[in-house]
Design a protein around this motif. Structure first.
Motif, PDB file in Angstrom:
ATOM      1  N   ARG A  73     -37.797 -19.928  15.972  1.00  0.00           N
ATOM      2  CA  ARG A  73     -39.310 -20.034  15.862  1.00  0.00           C
ATOM      3  C   ARG A  73     -39.451 -18.619  14.781  1.00  0.00           C
ATOM      4  O   ARG A  73     -39.209 -17.616  15.488  1.00  0.00           O
ATOM      5  CB  ARG A  73     -40.082 -19.880  16.979  1.00  0.00           C
ATOM      6  CG  ARG A  73     -39.868 -21.111  17.820  1.00  0.00           C
ATOM      7  CD  ARG A  73     -40.341 -20.946  19.313  1.00  0.00           C
ATOM      8  NE  ARG A  73     -39.737 -19.907  19.874  1.00  0.00           N
ATOM      9  CZ  ARG A  73     -39.977 -19.378  21.004  1.00  0.00           C
ATOM     10  NH1 ARG A  73     -40.779 -19.921  21.906  1.00  0.00           N
ATOM     11  NH2 ARG A  73     -39.294 -18.291  21.708  1.00  0.00           N
ATOM     12  N   CYS A  74     -39.960 -18.783  13.667  1.00  0.00           N
ATOM     13  CA  CYS A  74     -39.925 -17.877  12.629  1.00  0.00           C
ATOM     14  C   CYS A  74     -41.528 -17.491  12.269  1.00  0.00           C
ATOM     15  O   CYS A  74     -42.264 -18.678  11.855  1.00  0.00           O
ATOM     16  CB  CYS A  74     -39.156 -18.031  11.390  1.00  0.00           C
ATOM     17  SG  CYS A  74     -37.542 -18.290  11.775  1.00  0.00           S
ATOM     18  N   VAL A  75     -41.967 -16.386  12.595  1.00  0.00           N
ATOM     19  CA  VAL A  75     -43.453 -16.261  12.011  1.00  0.00           C
ATOM     20  C   VAL A  75     -43.325 -15.186  10.938  1.00  0.00           C
ATOM     21  O   VAL A  75     -42.766 -14.254  10.961  1.00  0.00           O
ATOM     22  CB  VAL A  75     -44.177 -15.528  13.254  1.00  0.00           C
ATOM     23  CG1 VAL A  75     -45.557 -15.163  12.576  1.00  0.00           C
ATOM     24  CG2 VAL A  75     -44.607 -16.450  14.275  1.00  0.00           C
ATOM     25  N   VAL A  76     -43.888 -15.630   9.658  1.00  0.00           N
ATOM     26  CA  VAL A  76     -43.894 -14.841   8.529  1.00  0.00           C
ATOM     27  C   VAL A  76     -45.215 -14.263   8.395  1.00  0.00           C
ATOM     28  O   VAL A  76     -46.164 -15.066   8.103  1.00  0.00           O
ATOM     29  CB  VAL A  76     -43.294 -15.500   7.153  1.00  0.00           C
ATOM     30  CG1 VAL A  76     -43.427 -14.553   6.155  1.00  0.00           C
ATOM     31  CG2 VAL A  76     -41.918 -15.946   7.490  1.00  0.00           C
ATOM     32  N   ILE A  77     -45.584 -12.860   8.253  1.00  0.00           N
ATOM     33  CA  ILE A  77     -46.630 -12.296   8.346  1.00  0.00           C
ATOM     34  C   ILE A  77     -47.058 -12.019   6.880  1.00  0.00           C
ATOM     35  O   ILE A  77     -46.071 -11.144   6.348  1.00  0.00           O
ATOM     36  CB  ILE A  77     -46.927 -11.257   9.191  1.00  0.00           C
ATOM     37  CG1 ILE A  77     -46.693 -11.794  10.585  1.00  0.00           C
ATOM     38  CG2 ILE A  77     -48.314 -10.652   8.756  1.00  0.00           C
ATOM     39  CD1 ILE A  77     -46.871 -10.546  11.580  1.00  0.00           C
ATOM     40  N   GLY A  78     -47.996 -12.679   6.062  1.00  0.00           N
ATOM     41  CA  GLY A  78     -48.071 -12.369   4.601  1.00  0.00           C
ATOM     42  C   GLY A  78     -48.147 -13.783   3.894  1.00  0.00           C
ATOM     43  O   GLY A  78     -47.616 -14.874   4.413  1.00  0.00           O
ATOM     44  N   SER A  79     -48.776 -13.752   2.765  1.00  0.00           N
ATOM     45  CA  SER A  79     -48.833 -15.212   1.821  1.00  0.00           C
ATOM     46  C   SER A  79     -48.848 -14.916   0.628  1.00  0.00           C
ATOM     47  O   SER A  79     -49.293 -15.852  -0.224  1.00  0.00           O
ATOM     48  CB  SER A  79     -50.231 -15.733   2.254  1.00  0.00           C
ATOM     49  OG  SER A  79     -51.146 -14.921   2.148  1.00  0.00           O
ATOM     50  N   ASN A  80     -48.073 -13.948   0.238  1.00  0.00           N
ATOM     51  CA  ASN A  80     -47.681 -13.826  -1.010  1.00  0.00           C
ATOM     52  C   ASN A  80     -46.383 -14.059  -1.651  1.00  0.00           C
ATOM     53  O   ASN A  80     -45.526 -14.967  -0.736  1.00  0.00           O
ATOM     54  CB  ASN A  80     -47.976 -12.156  -1.703  1.00  0.00           C
ATOM     55  CG  ASN A  80     -49.372 -11.875  -1.516  1.00  0.00           C
ATOM     56  OD1 ASN A  80     -50.250 -12.745  -1.544  1.00  0.00           O
ATOM     57  ND2 ASN A  80     -49.618 -10.597  -1.294  1.00  0.00           N
TER      58      ASN A  80
ATOM     59  N   SER B 188     -55.327 -12.677   4.166  1.00  0.00           N
ATOM     60  CA  SER B 188     -56.297 -12.725   3.239  1.00  0.00           C
ATOM     61  C   SER B 188     -55.813 -13.655   2.226  1.00  0.00           C
ATOM     62  O   SER B 188     -54.923 -14.075   2.145  1.00  0.00           O
ATOM     63  CB  SER B 188     -56.576 -11.099   2.542  1.00  0.00           C
ATOM     64  OG  SER B 188     -55.078 -10.841   1.970  1.00  0.00           O
ATOM     65  N   SER B 189     -56.875 -13.928   1.292  1.00  0.00           N
ATOM     66  CA  SER B 189     -56.948 -14.929   0.189  1.00  0.00           C
ATOM     67  C   SER B 189     -55.468 -14.406  -0.823  1.00  0.00           C
ATOM     68  O   SER B 189     -55.410 -13.416  -1.047  1.00  0.00           O
ATOM     69  CB  SER B 189     -57.874 -15.258  -0.365  1.00  0.00           C
ATOM     70  OG  SER B 189     -58.291 -14.259  -1.391  1.00  0.00           O
TER      71      SER B 189
ATOM     72  N   HIS C  41     -57.215 -19.988  -1.041  1.00  0.00           N
ATOM     73  CA  HIS C  41     -56.886 -19.597  -2.391  1.00  0.00           C
ATOM     74  C   HIS C  41     -57.800 -18.671  -3.161  1.00  0.00           C
ATOM     75  O   HIS C  41     -59.185 -19.290  -3.061  1.00  0.00           O
ATOM     76  CB  HIS C  41     -56.300 -20.909  -3.001  1.00  0.00           C
ATOM     77  CG  HIS C  41     -55.720 -20.900  -4.295  1.00  0.00           C
ATOM     78  ND1 HIS C  41     -56.491 -20.720  -5.490  1.00  0.00           N
ATOM     79  CD2 HIS C  41     -54.704 -20.410  -4.737  1.00  0.00           C
ATOM     80  CE1 HIS C  41     -55.867 -20.617  -6.550  1.00  0.00           C
ATOM     81  NE2 HIS C  41     -54.427 -20.246  -6.133  1.00  0.00           N
ATOM     82  N   ASP C  42     -57.486 -17.957  -3.966  1.00  0.00           N
ATOM     83  CA  ASP C  42     -58.482 -17.581  -4.923  1.00  0.00           C
ATOM     84  C   ASP C  42     -57.859 -17.671  -6.448  1.00  0.00           C
ATOM     85  O   ASP C  42     -56.420 -17.775  -6.541  1.00  0.00           O
ATOM     86  CB  ASP C  42     -58.968 -16.016  -4.390  1.00  0.00           C
ATOM     87  CG  ASP C  42     -57.720 -15.082  -4.824  1.00  0.00           C
ATOM     88  OD1 ASP C  42     -57.461 -14.477  -5.898  1.00  0.00           O
ATOM     89  OD2 ASP C  42     -57.144 -14.546  -3.599  1.00  0.00           O
ATOM     90  N   TRP C  43     -58.585 -16.967  -7.144  1.00  0.00           N
ATOM     91  CA  TRP C  43     -58.233 -17.196  -8.764  1.00  0.00           C
ATOM     92  C   TRP C  43     -58.432 -15.390  -9.164  1.00  0.00           C
ATOM     93  O   TRP C  43     -58.419 -15.331 -10.314  1.00  0.00           O
ATOM     94  CB  TRP C  43     -59.158 -17.740  -9.813  1.00  0.00           C
ATOM     95  CG  TRP C  43     -58.703 -19.243  -9.243  1.00  0.00           C
ATOM     96  CD1 TRP C  43     -59.550 -20.070  -8.145  1.00  0.00           C
ATOM     97  CD2 TRP C  43     -57.822 -20.157  -9.831  1.00  0.00           C
ATOM     98  NE1 TRP C  43     -58.720 -21.314  -8.321  1.00  0.00           N
ATOM     99  CE2 TRP C  43     -57.914 -21.483  -9.256  1.00  0.00           C
ATOM    100  CE3 TRP C  43     -56.696 -20.055 -10.936  1.00  0.00           C
ATOM    101  CZ2 TRP C  43     -56.916 -22.501  -9.462  1.00  0.00           C
ATOM    102  CZ3 TRP C  43     -55.958 -21.028 -11.196  1.00  0.00           C
ATOM    103  CH2 TRP C  43     -55.994 -22.321 -10.630  1.00  0.00           C
TER     104      TRP C  43
END
Lengths: 603, 603
Positions: free
Chosen positions: B336-343, B366-367, B440-442
Motif C-alpha cells: 500500500r503506497c501513499v504518494v503525497i503530492g500531485s505534480n 492543492s490544485s 485541476h487548474d490552468w
C-alpha cells in the motif's frame, strides 16, 4: 569557368533528359536509354540497379546492364532534387536527382554534355518498408502511457547483451572494431540487423591508443565524420590519436552497438547448405562459437603487416619490429635507428624518433610521392571537404556523392591538374628533397596521392612536417635494397652498412584477403582474390581494368563474406551500401548481383 | 495572418529603424533612442549593454539604461542579419539583427509595430579578442612540423588533470555536474577559463541513473540539445534516463571537461579582500581545499528537497522518503503506497508503482495543472522546437533567441491562447479528470504550464500517461491536507485514514539559495535571497515584479556567487551569457553591472 546558359534553360535541359530517360526505362527499352548517354558515357551504380558497386562504361555496357535488371528494378520518379538547381559550367551541366525502384529509393547525380549524359551516378539510400527511424521517423523513446510489462531502455539493452551471441545469433558478425567496423555496425543497428562487432583489444579506440604517441589523422576533420554523429564545430582539424580514440568509444556507446572487446576471432568456416558461418572466438580468454549468416572483415585495408624476411634478421641483436608494432620513440633516445621504407608510417616514425633524440636513418627502397598536408587541403580537398564547402551548402553527404560520381576510369584526369598546381606551389620543397637525394615521384601518370591510394594503397606520404627532416639531413637518407642484417647493422645491396640498435620495417601491408586466409582458409582467400586496387595497370595495381575497387563493400566470390574498410571518408560513405546489401538479405529481398567481379589476382 | 506589405518595404522599414536607432546611439542621445520604441516597448538585454540579464519596460527605463551605459558600450554596426529577410504579419515586423559593442559582438531580434520598436532583444555572443576556437577558427589539433619538446594531446590532458586543483587553482568552480553544470563547463573550456566541476556522484549522468527506472525527459529532443554537440538524428523524442545519462558522460569526455566525480563540496567562504573562495571538498573521501575566484551553484533548481514535517513521521513504521530519494517501484509490488503530492514527480511515481502492481493512493493537497505531452508538443513547442521547425530553417539557436525575445511581462499573453486550444483539444480528458475528483487548474491567469514553471517551478504535470490512472480510478485519489501519520497510515485533516506501507513525499523543492545556506552560510543565502520566479504576484511567486528570473545566470548580491540551472533549453541558452560574464571577469574586462537586482524575498 564560363556560364553560357540561363538557369531555367539549364533546368529545362535536365528535365528533358530525365523525362526521356524515364520514358525509355518505363518502355523497357535499354537501347533507347543507353542512347541518351554520350558515346564515352559512364553510369556508376551503387546497389540501386545492380545489387553491386558497378561502373558501366559506354553505351553497350549500359544497355547490357539494363537488359538484365530493368524488369526487376522498375525504376520510376526521375526528378531533380527539390531545392537544388542544376548548374552549368564549361559545357557540363550538373544536377542532383532522385528516383525510386521497386525495392527502394535513390539519390543520384547527373552530368550532361551536349544534352547527353556523360556521367550518371545512381545510389540506393533506403529500402521500402525498412526506412531508418530518424528525423521525423525517429523512435519515440520512453514509452508514454502505463504498461504493467514495461521494461526500461536500460533493461532492454541489458537483455540484448545477455541474449545476443548466446541464445540468439547475430545476423552479421563484424571482425574488427575500428572506425570502419563500428560505423557499419551503427548503420546496421539503425536497420534492425542484429550485429556483433568483435575486436581483440579491450575498448573501442584502442586501435588508435596503442600506436605511437605522435600519430594523428592526416585527413582533416571535414573528411572524417562518422555516420549519424558529426564532430562538433570545435573539433580540431587533425584529430590526435587519443582524442579520436575517445570519440570512437563514445560513438560505440551512443549508437548502442554490441561491441565485444577482448575478443579474438580464431577461425571461421562457411556451411553452404545452411548458409551459416561457424566462427570460433575467444572472448576474455573463453572459447565461444558464433553462427552469423554474414561475415564482414573490417580488420583494416592496412591491417595485415607485410614483414619482409631479410637474411640475418635472426642474428640481429637490437630491437626489430614492423611499423604497426612500433611502440613509439621513448626508449630510443640516443639510439641508432634504421627505418626501412619511405611512406607514411616511415616518415611518421622517423619524425617521432628524431624528436625524441634518436639517431635516425631512413632507407628508401623505391620512389615515393609526397604531398604537403596544407597544399592537399587547399587544392585537393577544399572544394568538397572544408569549412568553405560546408558554408557553401555542400554537406558531407553531398560531398561524398560528388566524389562518388566521378568514374574511376577518368578520375586521374581530374587529379592530374591538382598535382600540377601542387608542384608549382611547393617547388622549393620538392627541389630541396631532390637535392637531399630523395627519390620522389608523382605517380605513374602524374595523378598523385589519391590515385596511388585507390590503386595500391601505398607509395606516398602526406607531409605533416617530417619530410623537412630528410630534406635538411636531420634524418639521414640511404637509398637501395636491403641485402642482409648483421648482429648490429643493416647492410644494403651496395655494401653500405647502417649500424642499428633498432630496425623498423615500415614495409607496408598485404591485401586484406590475407585476413581471410588466416581466419578462414587459404582456399577462400584465393577464391575471393586480391582486395583493393582498380586494375589500372600502374605500379602495384596490375590489370585488367576492374572499374571498381576489388572486393570492397560489395559481393565477393565467397557467398556471405564481405570486406569493409578504407579511410574515414570511404568507410562512412560505403558503409551505407554495404549495410543496405546486408539488410536486404536479412529481409529476404531478392538481391541478384549483376556483374559479380571476376578474380584476376590472388593477392 | 495577413501580409499587407511587400518584402522590400518591410526590409526598408527595418533598415530605417536601425539607421535611426544607430544614429541616436552614436549621438549619445538616450531620449532620442528611447523615443524609437512604442510607449509600451520593451528592451531585453542579455549581457551586451548591462553586464546583466535585464528587461527594460517602457521608454523611461530604456533611456535610463542608455544614460548609464552608452559611453562605455559604444554600440555600432546595427544591421539586418545576412540571409535572414525581415517578415511582417498582423502588423508586426520581425527582424534578426547584428551589432557590436566596444567589448564584443551581438545578435538581436526586433519587433516593429507602426515603425516603432515594440520589443528589442540584444544578446552578446562573443568577446572581442576572446572568440571561440570553432568553425574556421577551430584548433589545428595535432601539431605538424617536428618539435623536440612535443607533448601529445593525451599528455597535455594528463598534465592538466595533475595540475588543476593542486598546483594551479581553477578560476571557476562549478558545484553540480548535471546537464547544467557540464554545459556551462563546456562553454568555459571553449573560452579557456580553467574550470573544475565537482559532483558527489561517481560518473557524469549518475544524477539520472540513480533515479526510478521509468524516468525520462518530458521535453522532446529538439528542446534538449546540449551546447556544441547536438543529438544525432536518430535520437529518440523522449530520452530514457539511462540513455541521457550515457550521453552526458560521453559529452563530458568529448568536451574535455575537468570533472571530479565522488567529490562533495562541504563548505565555502568568500574572502572579499583577496576576491577568492575557499571551498572545502572531499574527493574520494580525501579532504581538499580549492580556491576559485568564482563559484557557480549548478545543483539544480529542483535540487533541494522540501521534506515536510508532519506529526507522526517518527512513529510511522513503513518506508518513507522524499520523491528525490525514491528508489523505484520494484520493492513495493502488492504494497500500500501513499504518494503525497500531485505534480510531476507524484504522477511519475504513482504510475511506476501502479505498473509494478502496488496499491497506490495519491494525496492531492492543492490544485494542479496538467498538460498532455502530445498537445504540448503540437501546440506549445512545434513552432520552435520540432522536426518541422528544423526543416523550416529555425535552428535551435534561433529558437532560443525567439523565445528569449518575448518579454516576461507579456509572455503569458502569448501562452494563454495555446492553453485555450489545449482545453478544447483534450476536453474529454479534462472532463474525466474532473469527474474523478481531481482539482485541476490552468494557472492563476489561464496561462498554463510554462508560466507556472517560470513563476514557481511547480504546480503542474506533463502527462505522459499516468493521469489516466487517476481519471479511471486505478490510482486512488484522496484530497486534503495531511494531519499526521500513525504507525501504519497517513491521516488527513478530514479524518480519512490511508493505510500505508510506503509514504512518498512528492512535496517539491526549495529555492536554490538553500544550497548556498548549506554550503556557505545562512547569511549569504539571505543576502542573495530567493532564486527563480518573476515576481508575478501569482500563487507561490510573490511580487514585486522582477522582470527577470531571480538570481539565475546573472550577478547576485553576493560577489562571485552564481546560480545556474533550469531545464535543458534554459541551461543551454543561458550558459552562454553566464560563461561570457565569467570570461570577462577572468580577462579583466570591466563589467559594471547595470540594475543589479534587489532582494525582496529570502526563500
Amino acid at each position: 569557368m564560363t556560364t553560357a546558359t540561363q538557369p531555367n534553360e539549364v533546368t529545362a535541359s535536365v528535365d528533358a533528359w530525365l523525362s526521356a530517360f524515364g520514358d525509355a526505362l518505363a518502355a523497357n527499352d535499354p537501347a533507347r536509354a543507353a542512347a541518351l548517354f554520350t558515346e564515352d558515357g559512364f553510369w556508376r551504380d551503387l546497389v540501386a540497379f545492380t545489387w553491386n558497386l558497378k561502373t558501366l562504361e559506354g553505351r553497350a555496357e549500359i544497355s547490357d546492364m539494363l537488359t538484365a535488371t530493368l524488369a526487376r528494378v522498375q525504376p520510376t520518379g526521375w526528378n531533380i532534387t527539390g531545392g537544388l538547381e542544376p548548374a552549368e559550367a564549361d559545357g557540363v551541366t550538373e544536377a542532383w536527382i532522385d528516383f525510386e525502384t521497386a525495392a527502394g529509393r535513390g539519390h543520384g547525380h547527373l552530368r550532361l554534355r551536349g544534352g547527353q549524359a556523360w556521367t550518371l551516378l545512381t545510389t540506393l539510400y533506403e529500402l521500402k518498408g525498412y526506412e531508418e527511424p530518424k528525423g521525423p521517423a525517429r523512435p519515440k523513446g520512453a514509452e508514454h502511457g502505463v504498461n504493467r510489462g514495461r521494461t526500461s531502455w536500460q533493461e532492454k539493452r541489458e537483455h540484448e547483451a545477455e541474449e545476443l551471441g548466446f541464445t540468439e545469433q547475430p545476423y552479421v558478425l563484424i571482425v574488427g572494431g575500428g572506425q570502419a567496423g563500428i560505423g557499419l555496425a551503427a548503420r546496421l543497428r539503425q536497420l534492425s540487423v542484429p550485429t556483433i562487432v568483435v575486436d581483440k583489444r579491450a575498448r573501442p579506440g584502442d586501435q588508435w591508443r596503442s600506436r605511437y604517441k605522435s600519430l594523428c589523422l592526416h585527413d582533416p576533420v571535414w573528411y572524417d565524420h562518422m555516420p549519424y554523429l558529426k564532430f562538433p564545430d570545435n573539433w580540431p582539424v587533425f584529430s590526435p590519436k587519443d582524442k579520436i580514440a575517445d570519440w570512437l568509444e563514445s560513438y560505440t556507446k551512443i549508437m548502442e552497438l554490441n561491441y565485444w572487446g577482448n575478443t579474438e576471432a580464431k577461425s571461421a568456416s562457411y556451411n553452404e547448405a545452411t548458409g551459416e558461418w561457424t566462427v570460433n572466438v575467444e572472448r576474455d580468454g573463453q572459447a565461444m562459437v558464433l553462427r552469423p549468416k554474414q561475415l564482414v572483415l573490417a580488420t583494416g585495408m592496412s591491417g595485415k603487416p607485410n614483414l619482409p624476411s631479410f637474411p640475418g634478421m635472426d642474428v640481429f641483436r637490437g630491437d626489430q619490429h614492423h611499423s604497426s608494432a612500433h611502440p613509439g620513440p621513448d626508449a630510443y633516445k640516443g639510439k641508432r635507428c634504421v627505418v626501412i621504407g619511405s611512406n607514411n608510417s616511415a616518415f611518421d616514425i622517423c619524425g617521432a624518433l628524431w624528436e625524441a633524440g634518436a639517431d635516425v636513418t631512413m632507407v628508401q627502397r623505391s620512389s615515393t610521392h609526397i604531398a604537403r598536408s596544407d597544399s592537399l587541403m587547399e587544392i585537393g580537398l577544399k572544394p568538397l571537404y572544408s569549412e568553405e564547402a560546408v558554408a557553401g551548402g555542400i554537406t558531407t553527404e553531398m560531398a561524398d556523392l560528388i566524389f562518388a560520381s566521378i568514374p574511376y576510369r577518368i578520375m586521374h584526369l581530374f587529379q592530374i591538374p591538382q598535382y600540377e598546381q601542387m608542384r608549382e606551389r611547393d617547388k622549393d620543397f620538392y627541389d630541396r628533397l631532390e637535392k637531399a637525394g630523395f627519390d620522389h615521384d608523382w605517380g605513374d601518370d602524374g595523378s598523385g596521392l589519391f590515385m596511388k591510394y585507390l590503386r595500391r594503397g601505398s607509395g606516398y606520404y602526406i607531409d605533416v612536417g617530417a619530410a623537412d627532416l630528410v630534406a635538411n639531413g636531420d634524418v639521414k637518407l640511404a637509398r637501395g635494397q636491403v641485402d642482409h642484417l648483421t648482429e648490429d647493422a643493416v647492410v644494403l645491396a651496395d655494401g653500405t652498412e647502417l649500424p642499428a640498435d633498432l630496425v623498423v620495417y615500415a614495409t607496408g601491408y598485404n591485401s586484406m584477403n590475407g585476413w581471410a586466409a588466416d581466419l578462414i582458409s587459404r582456399q577462400v582467400a584465393d577464391t575471393v582474390g586480391k582486395c583493393w586496387g582498380l586494375g589500372s595497370d600502374t605500379t602495384k595495381d596490375p590489370g585488367p581494368w576492374e572499374g571498381e575497387q576489388r572486393n570492397m563493400w560489395k559481393p565477393t566470390q565467397q557467398e556471405a563474406l564481405w570486406f569493409h574498410g578504407g579511410n574515414l571518408h570511404q568507410s562512412r560513405h560505403y558503409s551505407l551500401y554495404l549495410a543496405l546489401q546486408l539488410k536486404a538479405r536479412q529481409a529476404g529481398i531478392p538481391t541478384p548481383v549483376y556483374g559479380l567481379q571476376e578474380v584476376h589476382h590472388r593477392s
